[in-house]
Design a protein around this motif. Structure first.
Motif, PDB file in Angstrom:
ATOM      1  N   VAL B  95     -20.554  11.875   2.330  1.00 20.93           N
ATOM      2  CA  VAL B  95     -20.095  13.008   3.189  1.00 20.93           C
ATOM      3  C   VAL B  95     -18.629  13.302   2.908  1.00 20.93           C
ATOM      4  O   VAL B  95     -17.818  12.455   2.686  1.00 20.93           O
ATOM      5  CB  VAL B  95     -20.336  12.514   4.628  1.00 20.93           C
ATOM      6  CG1 VAL B  95     -19.931  13.877   5.450  1.00 20.93           C
ATOM      7  CG2 VAL B  95     -21.859  12.261   4.898  1.00 20.93           C
ATOM      8  N   ALA B  96     -18.591  14.816   2.600  1.00 17.49           N
ATOM      9  CA  ALA B  96     -17.032  15.027   2.682  1.00 17.49           C
ATOM     10  C   ALA B  96     -16.960  16.036   3.713  1.00 17.49           C
ATOM     11  O   ALA B  96     -17.890  16.903   4.087  1.00 17.49           O
ATOM     12  CB  ALA B  96     -16.951  15.763   1.172  1.00 17.49           C
ATOM     13  N   TYR B  97     -15.564  16.298   4.075  1.00 18.80           N
ATOM     14  CA  TYR B  97     -15.402  17.144   5.341  1.00 18.80           C
ATOM     15  C   TYR B  97     -14.083  18.171   4.790  1.00 18.80           C
ATOM     16  O   TYR B  97     -13.067  17.675   4.158  1.00 18.80           O
ATOM     17  CB  TYR B  97     -14.961  16.263   6.471  1.00 18.80           C
ATOM     18  CG  TYR B  97     -14.490  16.949   7.752  1.00 18.80           C
ATOM     19  CD1 TYR B  97     -15.125  18.045   8.124  1.00 18.80           C
ATOM     20  CD2 TYR B  97     -13.348  16.477   8.247  1.00 18.80           C
ATOM     21  CE1 TYR B  97     -14.550  18.702   9.463  1.00 18.80           C
ATOM     22  CE2 TYR B  97     -13.015  16.906   9.311  1.00 18.80           C
ATOM     23  CZ  TYR B  97     -13.520  18.119   9.830  1.00 18.80           C
ATOM     24  OH  TYR B  97     -12.981  18.588  11.178  1.00 18.80           O
ATOM     25  N   VAL B  98     -14.212  19.663   5.173  1.00 16.49           N
ATOM     26  CA  VAL B  98     -13.222  20.451   5.102  1.00 16.49           C
ATOM     27  C   VAL B  98     -12.884  20.824   6.380  1.00 16.49           C
ATOM     28  O   VAL B  98     -13.624  21.583   6.965  1.00 16.49           O
ATOM     29  CB  VAL B  98     -13.682  21.596   4.134  1.00 16.49           C
ATOM     30  CG1 VAL B  98     -12.455  22.536   4.142  1.00 16.49           C
ATOM     31  CG2 VAL B  98     -13.866  21.210   2.916  1.00 16.49           C
ATOM     32  N   PRO B  99     -11.913  20.220   7.007  1.00 14.41           N
ATOM     33  CA  PRO B  99     -11.455  20.552   8.248  1.00 14.41           C
ATOM     34  C   PRO B  99     -11.035  22.079   8.532  1.00 14.41           C
ATOM     35  O   PRO B  99     -10.558  22.791   7.450  1.00 14.41           O
ATOM     36  CB  PRO B  99     -10.301  19.633   8.845  1.00 14.41           C
ATOM     37  CG  PRO B  99     -10.059  18.821   7.561  1.00 14.41           C
ATOM     38  CD  PRO B  99     -10.806  19.203   6.451  1.00 14.41           C
ATOM     39  N   ARG B 165      -8.358  26.604  -0.543  1.00 19.67           N
ATOM     40  CA  ARG B 165      -8.768  26.251  -1.729  1.00 19.67           C
ATOM     41  C   ARG B 165      -8.344  24.880  -1.935  1.00 19.67           C
ATOM     42  O   ARG B 165      -9.175  23.916  -2.507  1.00 19.67           O
ATOM     43  CB  ARG B 165      -8.193  27.081  -2.822  1.00 19.67           C
ATOM     44  CG  ARG B 165      -8.820  28.454  -3.002  1.00 19.67           C
ATOM     45  CD  ARG B 165      -8.285  29.001  -4.003  1.00 19.67           C
ATOM     46  NE  ARG B 165      -8.398  30.717  -4.089  1.00 19.67           N
ATOM     47  CZ  ARG B 165      -8.760  31.335  -5.268  1.00 19.67           C
ATOM     48  NH1 ARG B 165      -8.793  30.746  -6.395  1.00 19.67           N
ATOM     49  NH2 ARG B 165      -8.649  32.558  -4.921  1.00 19.67           N
ATOM     50  N   ILE B 166      -7.303  24.462  -1.663  1.00 16.82           N
ATOM     51  CA  ILE B 166      -6.797  22.891  -1.752  1.00 16.82           C
ATOM     52  C   ILE B 166      -7.501  22.174  -0.894  1.00 16.82           C
ATOM     53  O   ILE B 166      -7.912  20.994  -1.507  1.00 16.82           O
ATOM     54  CB  ILE B 166      -5.320  22.812  -1.410  1.00 16.82           C
ATOM     55  CG1 ILE B 166      -4.241  23.782  -2.253  1.00 16.82           C
ATOM     56  CG2 ILE B 166      -4.758  21.421  -1.164  1.00 16.82           C
ATOM     57  CD1 ILE B 166      -4.240  23.326  -3.672  1.00 16.82           C
ATOM     58  N   PHE B 167      -7.768  22.394   0.353  1.00 10.70           N
ATOM     59  CA  PHE B 167      -8.736  21.756   1.315  1.00 10.70           C
ATOM     60  C   PHE B 167     -10.156  21.503   0.645  1.00 10.70           C
ATOM     61  O   PHE B 167     -10.911  20.613   0.538  1.00 10.70           O
ATOM     62  CB  PHE B 167      -8.761  22.496   2.429  1.00 10.70           C
ATOM     63  CG  PHE B 167      -8.117  21.846   3.623  1.00 10.70           C
ATOM     64  CD1 PHE B 167      -7.119  20.885   3.158  1.00 10.70           C
ATOM     65  CD2 PHE B 167      -8.257  22.015   4.845  1.00 10.70           C
ATOM     66  CE1 PHE B 167      -6.089  20.186   4.182  1.00 10.70           C
ATOM     67  CE2 PHE B 167      -7.416  21.473   5.957  1.00 10.70           C
ATOM     68  CZ  PHE B 167      -6.648  20.545   5.447  1.00 10.70           C
ATOM     69  N   LEU B 168     -10.744  22.634   0.016  1.00 13.66           N
ATOM     70  CA  LEU B 168     -11.957  22.701  -0.804  1.00 13.66           C
ATOM     71  C   LEU B 168     -11.986  21.742  -1.985  1.00 13.66           C
ATOM     72  O   LEU B 168     -12.684  20.741  -2.197  1.00 13.66           O
ATOM     73  CB  LEU B 168     -12.304  24.125  -1.214  1.00 13.66           C
ATOM     74  CG  LEU B 168     -13.887  24.101  -1.728  1.00 13.66           C
ATOM     75  CD1 LEU B 168     -14.721  23.985  -0.770  1.00 13.66           C
ATOM     76  CD2 LEU B 168     -13.987  25.748  -2.076  1.00 13.66           C
ATOM     77  N   ALA B 169     -10.541  21.839  -2.629  1.00 15.75           N
ATOM     78  CA  ALA B 169     -10.801  20.780  -3.823  1.00 15.75           C
ATOM     79  C   ALA B 169     -10.609  19.434  -3.396  1.00 15.75           C
ATOM     80  O   ALA B 169     -11.127  18.558  -4.024  1.00 15.75           O
ATOM     81  CB  ALA B 169      -9.478  21.203  -4.539  1.00 15.75           C
ATOM     82  N   ARG B 170      -9.985  19.240  -2.234  1.00 19.83           N
ATOM     83  CA  ARG B 170      -9.723  17.907  -1.759  1.00 19.83           C
ATOM     84  C   ARG B 170     -11.308  17.153  -1.455  1.00 19.83           C
ATOM     85  O   ARG B 170     -11.522  16.104  -1.510  1.00 19.83           O
ATOM     86  CB  ARG B 170      -8.926  17.781  -0.389  1.00 19.83           C
ATOM     87  CG  ARG B 170      -8.852  16.457   0.126  1.00 19.83           C
ATOM     88  CD  ARG B 170      -7.810  16.377   1.409  1.00 19.83           C
ATOM     89  NE  ARG B 170      -8.462  17.017   2.520  1.00 19.83           N
ATOM     90  CZ  ARG B 170      -7.862  17.122   3.673  1.00 19.83           C
ATOM     91  NH1 ARG B 170      -6.837  16.230   3.770  1.00 19.83           N
ATOM     92  NH2 ARG B 170      -8.436  17.331   4.754  1.00 19.83           N
ATOM     93  N   ALA B 171     -12.243  18.085  -0.985  1.00 16.74           N
ATOM     94  CA  ALA B 171     -13.478  17.552  -0.610  1.00 16.74           C
ATOM     95  C   ALA B 171     -14.253  17.749  -1.888  1.00 16.74           C
ATOM     96  O   ALA B 171     -15.082  16.741  -2.004  1.00 16.74           O
ATOM     97  CB  ALA B 171     -13.996  18.631   0.373  1.00 16.74           C
ATOM     98  N   LEU B 172     -14.093  18.554  -2.896  1.00 14.61           N
ATOM     99  CA  LEU B 172     -14.808  18.396  -4.051  1.00 14.61           C
ATOM    100  C   LEU B 172     -14.370  17.023  -4.921  1.00 14.61           C
ATOM    101  O   LEU B 172     -15.474  16.461  -5.320  1.00 14.61           O
ATOM    102  CB  LEU B 172     -14.342  19.787  -4.970  1.00 14.61           C
ATOM    103  CG  LEU B 172     -14.773  20.925  -4.572  1.00 14.61           C
ATOM    104  CD1 LEU B 172     -14.500  21.890  -5.658  1.00 14.61           C
ATOM    105  CD2 LEU B 172     -16.469  20.975  -4.439  1.00 14.61           C
TER     106      LEU B 172
END
Lengths: 375, 263
Positions: B95-99, B165-172
């Protein structure tokens, strides 16, 4: 006393050496931990903890009847920890915000501590004199064993910080996310908080209950101005803290009747002031300079764009126009025109101006270039 | 690396749901309350594997709360959550989370690359530091969201869309199977919104399950293939083409809602 003489004295005089070392180590460890407190937006936590430690000191004295500094510090540690966990409890269990909880615990514990202190002072015990030094601190009472204790705690703190660096960093930035990754955020949090409490308790003897939080905050606030990296910030805060201790001790030792704690805090304050003004990226001075420069550039660009707009209507881009034309344009000044000439964007011929080839091209690309830079 | 390539070659198409019939996330009788007031009431929810699902509902409907409860950030007063049949605690790595972007302080002293690297901390576990492998994966994730050029930027110097986008990359970089995202389109411009939705569709194409708290009802049919209507209680859940209609919208938002569904 001149500086070389003083430095010689620091290395030869036992008392001065002990105090200098003690305040330097204290400044370093509080600076380091203060960075964490500041980044967690718990700046007031240090203040609450140090005030909460006061009743612990008084109770430890009441129980043991002795003024042994280690015993009193254990009392301070216990009541500081109790205060901290009450604050956490209030924040999680009720709907009060953390500033309310901090203020509440701070004043309640401090009030109770003062009450106990006045009670102790009324006792016939001759030993009681001097407990109030914990209010404002008295660096002169530091002995070698105190410094050793500080060094050991600082060493421990360093080891823990380096070991859990990654965990500390991610918790400070995004606690919820840290939890979803499977880290026990409570454990990391308690680890950080416990070390903050330890550092504060160690500083009480030197700087005192009332001013202790400045030791935590000032070096960290100053350090934040100079860097955008957490590790550099923590390192700088430690350096600033250590130098505040050394300089503060030096100033108070070379003047009569200057209490060391407040002087150290003031020196730390000077670091903060200096950093707020002179930091290249975040400082007020350079911000203002950048602001003025940007405004000038903008005036220049606007004038150039306006000229371009006029020149565009002619086939020959270097067709001369009257300077009078520009007078109606807001943002135009004689000096902007001169600057454009200096940059070889514009040629002047009497009362006429004309765009050069470079000037025309620059003007044409002015806004398209800016928008690609943004992306 | 391989995965990146495969995903790039696939064309983006949202007409065919990738659902395989396996339940990725199962929520049973979930009830969450703040201060005795229920925020979520008796939620039963089954999210099939491979869907790109929007959670929609008015403000205060409990959308973020639902995600946070599934992720164990909030403690429910009743109910259970399973990820592929097992409790969340045992399935974290899936599981990955984007707050929400606003949940952190962007003035934190760190760089874009550093934030993305945080996505690798979970698989690293305690104490171990990220190395070359983690750095490489983070750079790839930055490239995927089109932020590679900004890797050394201090995060406060990024625009809102770039931060998202940075948050998204962190989840990716977590390389998960299920992605939970809390309003990833909030406050981003059209370009970023398209970039993000393309990445989400790529994720779904790769068989991932993506759950998004979403506010813009107009774009639901265009972006998502599955939808859950939420307003403290679960109103409806299912394929967008079956249940995204005026009836459910009205039930959820309490007003007579008319939305023209583009085919």
């Amino acid at each position: 006393m001149d500086i070389t003489e003083y430095i010689k004295l620091v290395f030869t005089d036992y008392t001065l050496r002990t105090i200098t070392l003690g305040t330097a180590i204290l400044g370093a460890v509080t600076g380091m931990l203060g960075s964490f407190a500041v980044l967690r937006k718990q700046s007031l936590l240090g203040d609450a903890i140090s005030h909460a430690a006061l009743p612990g000191i008084a109770i430890a004295f009441l129980i043991t009847g002795a003024k042994d500094s280690n015993t009193l510090l254990i009392g301070a540690l216990i009541s500081g920890l109790i205060g901290t966990f009450w604050i956490r409890g209030i924040v999680t269990k009720t709907h009060l915000k953390s500033d309310t909880a901090l203020g509440l615990i701070l004043s309640l514990f401090f009030g109770f501590g003062m009450l106990l202190l006045t009670f102790i002072q009324k006792q016939p015990n001759a030993n009681q004199a001097g407990l109030d030094k914990y209010l404002f601190g008295q660096a002169a009472t530091l002995v070698e064993s105190d410094v050793w204790l500080m060094a050991i705690v600082t060493g421990l703190c360093l080891i823990v910080m380096l070991t859990f660096w990654k965990e500390f960093k991610i918790l400070l930035f995004d606690a919820d996310y840290t939890q979803t990754l499977g880290f026990n955020t409570k454990f990391i949090d308690i680890l950080i908080t416990t070390f903050i409490v330890l550092a504060i308790v160690l500083g009480l003897q030197t700087v005192g209950v009332v001013l202790m939080s400045a030791m935590l905050l000032a070096p960290a606030a100053a350090a934040r101005q100079w860097t955008n990296s957490l590790s550099v910030m923590v390192f700088l805060a430690a350096i600033f803290g250590a130098f505040s201790g050394v300089f503060g001790t030096a100033i108070s030792a070379s003047q009569n009747n200057l209490s060391t704690g407040p002087v150290i805090v003031l020196v730390a304050g000077v670091f903060v002031m200096f950093s707020f003004i002179f930091s290249p990226s975040r400082g007020l001075l350079f911000k203002q300079i950048r602001f003025i420069k940007n405004r000038r550039d903008l005036e220049l660009h606007k004038t150039l764009a306006f000229m371009h707009h006029i020149a565009e209507t002619h086939e020959d881009i270097s067709h001369p126009h009257a300077i009078k034309l520009l007078n109606n344009f807001q943002g135009y000044t004689r000096s902007t025109l001169q600057k454009l000439v200096d940059k070889d964007y514009v040629q002047l011929d009497g009362n006429m101006w004309s765009l050069t080839k470079t000037g025309f091209e620059t003007a044409a690309n002015l806004y398209t270039k800016q928008s690609t830079e943004d992306e | 690396m391989n995965r990146t390539k495969i995903m790039k070659e696939q064309t983006i198409d949202n007409k065919t749901p990738a659902s395989s019939g396996v339940i990725a996330v199962k929520v049973d009788d979930l009830t969450v309350a703040y201060n005795y007031k229920p925020v979520l009431w008796d939620i039963d929810l089954e999210i099939p594997e491979g869907v790109l699902m929007a959670i929609v509902g008015p403000n205060g409907a409990g959308k973020s709360t639902l995600i946070k409860s599934i992720l164990g950030i909030l403690k429910p007063i009743a109910g259970s959550v399973t990820i592929y049949g097992k409790p969340y605690k045992k399935q974290r790595q899936l599981v990955a989370y984007v707050p929400q972007k606003g949940s952190v302080d962007w003035d934190f002293p760190t760089t874009a690359l550093d934030v993305v690297m945080m996505g690798t901390y979970g698989s690293l576990g305690w104490i171990k530091r990220p190395g070359q492998k983690e750095k490489k994966a983070s750079l790839e994730a930055l490239e995927k969201v089109g932020m590679l050029a900004f890797k050394s930027r201090q995060i406060s110097q990024l625009s809102g869309g770039q931060q998202q986008r940075i948050f998204l990359a962190r989840a990716l970089v977590q390389n998960a199977s299920i992605y939970f995202m809390d309003e990833p389109f909030q406050g981003v411009d059209a370009t970023t919104e398209i970039a993000i939705i393309n990445i989400l569709k790529e994720l779904r194409k790769a068989g991932k399950t993506v759950i998004v708290v979403h506010h813009d009802l107009q774009t639901v049919p265009e972006y998502f293939d599955w939808v859950t209507f939420l307003n403290v209680k679960k109103i409806a859940t299912g394929p967008v083409k079956d249940i995204f209609n005026d009836d459910n919208l009205t039930k959820t938002y309490g007003i007579n809602y008319k939305v023209s569904i583009q085919e």
